[in-house]
Every structure is written in structure tokens, then in C-alpha cells.
Design an enzyme around this catalytic site. Structure first.
Site, short mmCIF file in Angstrom:
data_model
loop_
_atom_site.label_atom_id
_atom_site.label_comp_id
_atom_site.label_asym_id
_atom_site.label_seq_id
_atom_site.Cartn_x
_atom_site.Cartn_y
_atom_site.Cartn_z
N CYS A 167 40.59 16.95 -18.01
CA CYS A 167 40.97 17.03 -16.59
C CYS A 167 40.63 18.41 -16.00
CB CYS A 167 42.47 16.82 -16.38
SG CYS A 167 43.22 15.55 -17.39
N ASP A 168 40.95 19.46 -16.73
CA ASP A 168 40.94 20.80 -16.13
C ASP A 168 39.86 21.74 -16.68
OD1 ASP A 168 43.11 20.09 -14.57
OD2 ASP A 168 44.57 20.72 -16.08
N CYS A 225 45.34 19.14 -20.69
CA CYS A 225 44.25 18.15 -20.63
C CYS A 225 42.92 18.85 -20.34
CB CYS A 225 44.56 17.11 -19.56
SG CYS A 225 43.26 15.89 -19.38
#
Ligand code: NDP
Length: 310
Positions: free
Chosen positions: A137-138, A134
Site C-alpha cells: 500500500c505505502d 503494508c
């Protein structure tokens, strides 16, 4: 046999939000956590884009907060995996680990989706230490660093473009000699200076001391000009598709060709009255904690309305 008004399957943001709303509506929900308590989010490092956490939050902390909030209003949270359902009659029948059978007036499916991985041993070894599925997300953790994205579809292009805005360099590792993504995405990727597309490359393994520092790739495997290539990278992002966790429901619920549960547009209503789908299991597009939470809220409100009609 135990009967419940509202049975929730899954313990990600969709499941817990449904539980909070259903408890407050006196539906006395029972929630089964499933195989991964806390859901997909617990595989990421930090959550920085969920409103209400200005300093970011550890995913386990956030999911524990949601769980405690659901418990506070009386949700009965149980560990256990729902393995079989029968939605052909009312109330609906649900089996937990094949042995325990329950009936429910309403069922909220919040089983999520699982990112596909290549299946390399080194991928597992570095999960959470340079391997992610992701970018949204990261990606932030790889600012000014070099990363690789695997895949040639729209998701891979989107992730590569997103990362190109943060990272020094992005490799896009594509197994075929062409991209499968839509023309517009391909054009954007090609026009982005710091994205290098490695066509006809497959990943052999990831390398590094305790975290990802590189990857060994093979170019044109099995051909006369096959060769091994090493790239130095700090992050390795999988974008080879997701698999919605809908298999056990397919005999009763309409799904699309990828297996995502089809709901009435803008609602969590499935083709079976009293059965609702929330979060990533019904969402091939957004796949965010906040959108999952919102659909869990809608599902609980719909469940409450449905019960009033019984
Ligand atoms: P896709 O199935 O479209 O693409 C998956 C990609 O991963 C393909 O390039 C595939 O290669 C590659 N792949 C699969 N397995 C492996 C493997 N083992 N090793 C290496 N590469 C592999 O998935 P997406 O998630 O990209 O998209 C899913 C759907 O969502 C699509 O319909 C897409 O159009 C849509 N979508 C739309 C977006 C938008 O409109 N903005 C954004 C994101 C997704 P190969 O081509 O060789 O099979």
C-alpha cells in the site's frame, strides 16, 4: 426482536461490496460498521492499485464512495459493534454491544484483520507519518529512501523484497539470530544487495521531527555485549503478523491455527449454512482491497441463493 434477511458485519471493501450486491438482490441488508468505519484501508495514505481510480484515491474517499453506493441501493448502515453471535440455530442470533439482539437468515462476516504492532508509544505517534503495516500500500511513497521492516517471517521477507525494488536501502530488523521465513524467501533476501539484515535487534523507539527519521534499536538485549544502535530511516514497516478479527465466531465456525475463518475453497461458505466469510478475516494470503471486494460480492450472491432455499 428485529429480524433481517441479510446481516453484514464490517465496513471495509468486503462488507460494502456485499452490501451493494445484497441490496440490489432485494435482501434489504443491515450493515454494522464495527470499531473502525471503513476498515483497515483507512489507515493507509493513498490507494493507487484499486482499478477505476487512475489518479489514485484517498482511502476515506474510496470508502465513502463505497458506502454511498451501498446506501443508494438501500443498505441500512448502522454504527455499532457486533459483540456476540449464536449460529447454533436458524435464524442466526446476533447481539450488538451486548444489548440489542437481532435475528438474521444470513450473516456475512467481513470483520477483517488487524496488523500487529510492537506496542511502542512512538509507533502510535508516527502512524501514517512513516509507520505502516503494508508495503504494497505505502511502499511507493518511499522511493529512493531508506526504510526498515520488522519481522523475520515470510511476510517480512516479502515486504523487504518488495521495498528493495523501490527504496535505496532496506533494513530487516529481526529479533532472533535467524529468520523464520521459508528457505526460498531467506535466500532471496540474502541475495538482495540493498537489504541489510539486523539479527538480534529489537526496536526501542522511533525518532524524528513530526515524521519518522530514525529508530533506536537494541542489539542482544540482556547479554554482555548489549548495545544501542541508531539507524536513519524514512519509513518503518511492521510485518510481525496479522490477527483476524474472528474471536467472537470461533465457538461456531472452523478457523485455522491463526484464527482465519475456513471457507470452502473458492467460495465464502463457512461450515454453517447461511453464514459466509469475506475479505481478510478469511484470507491469510492476498489481503488486498480488490480481493476483499470480490469475496464480498461472492458472499452476497451466496446469501441470495441460500435465502431462496428457505
Ligand atoms: P509469522 O508469524 O510467520 O512471522 C512473524 C515474524 O514476526 C516472526 O519472525 C516473529 O519473530 C516476528 N515477531 C513477532 N512479534 C514480534 C515482536 N514483538 N518483535 C519483533 N518481531 C516479532 O507471520 P507472517 O505474517 O510472516 O506469516 C504468517 C503466515 O503466512 C506464515 O505461515 C507464512 O509462512 C505465511 N505467508 C506465506 C507467504 C508466502 O508463501 N509467499 C507470504 C506471507 C506469509 P520470531 O520468529 O522470533 O517469533
Amino acid at each position: 426482536m428485529e429480524h433481517v434477511k441479510c446481516l453484514i458485519i464490517g465496513s471495509g471493501p468486503a462488507g460494502y461490496t456485499a452490501a451493494i450486491y445484497a441490496s440490489r438482490a432485494n435482501l434489504y441488508p443491515v450493515l454494522f460498521e464495527g470499531p473502525q468505519a471503513g476498515g483497515q484501508l483507512t489507515t493507509t495514505t493513498e490507494v493507487e492499485n484499486f482499478p477505476g481510480y487512475p489518479d489514485g484515491v484517498e482511502p476515506f474517499q474510496m470508502m465513502d464512495d463505497m458506502r454511498r453506493q451501498a446506501e443508494r441501493f438501500g443498505t441500512d448502515i448502522r454504527s455499532g459493534i457486533v459483540t456476540k453471535v449464536d449460529f447454533s440455530c436458524s435464524p442466526k442470533h446476533v447481539w450488538v454491544e451486548e444489548t440489542q439482539e437481532l435475528t438474521a437468515d444470513t450473516v456475512i462476516i467481513a470483520t477483517g484483520a488487524s496488523a500487529k504492532y510492537l506496542g511502542l508509544p512512538s509507533e502510535r505517534e508516527y502512524k501514517g507519518r512513516g509507520v505502516s503495516a503494508c508495503a504494497t500500500c505505502d511502499g511507493f511513497f518511499y522511493r529512493k529512501k531508506t526504510v526498515a521492516v520488522v519481522g523475520g517471517g515470510d511476510t517480512a521477507c516479502e515486504e523487504a523484497l518488495y521495498l528493495s525494488g523501490l527504496c535505496r536501502k532496506v533494513y530487516l530488523i529481526v529479533r532472533k539470530p535467524y529468520l523464520r521465513a521459508s528457505e526460498i524467501m531467506q535466500k532471496r533476501v540474502r541475495e538482495t544487495e540493498n537489504i541489510e539484515i539486523l539479527f538480534e535487534h529489537n526496536t526501542l523507539c522511533l525518532t524524528g521531527e513530526g515524521k519518522v527519521q530514525g529508530a533506536d534499536l537494541v542489539f542482544r538485549k540482556g547479554e554482555a555485549d548489549e548495545k544501542t544502535v541508531h539507524i536513519d530511516i524514512d519509513g518503518f514497516f511492521l510485518a510481525i503478523g496479522h490477527h483476524p478479527n474472528s474471536d467472537i465466531f470461533k465457538a461456531f465456525l472452523q478457523t485455522d491455527e491463526q484464527g482465519y475463518i475456513i471457507t470452502e475453497p473458492g467460495t465464502p461458505r463457512t461450515n454453517i449454512p447461511g453464514v459466509f466469510a469475506a475479505g481478510d478475516v478469511a484470507d491469510p494470503h492476498y489481503r488486498q482491497a480488490i480481493t476483499a471486494a470480490a469475496s464480498g460480492c461472492k458472499a452476497a450472491i451466496e446469501a441470495e441463493k441460500y435465502i431462496k432455499t428457505l
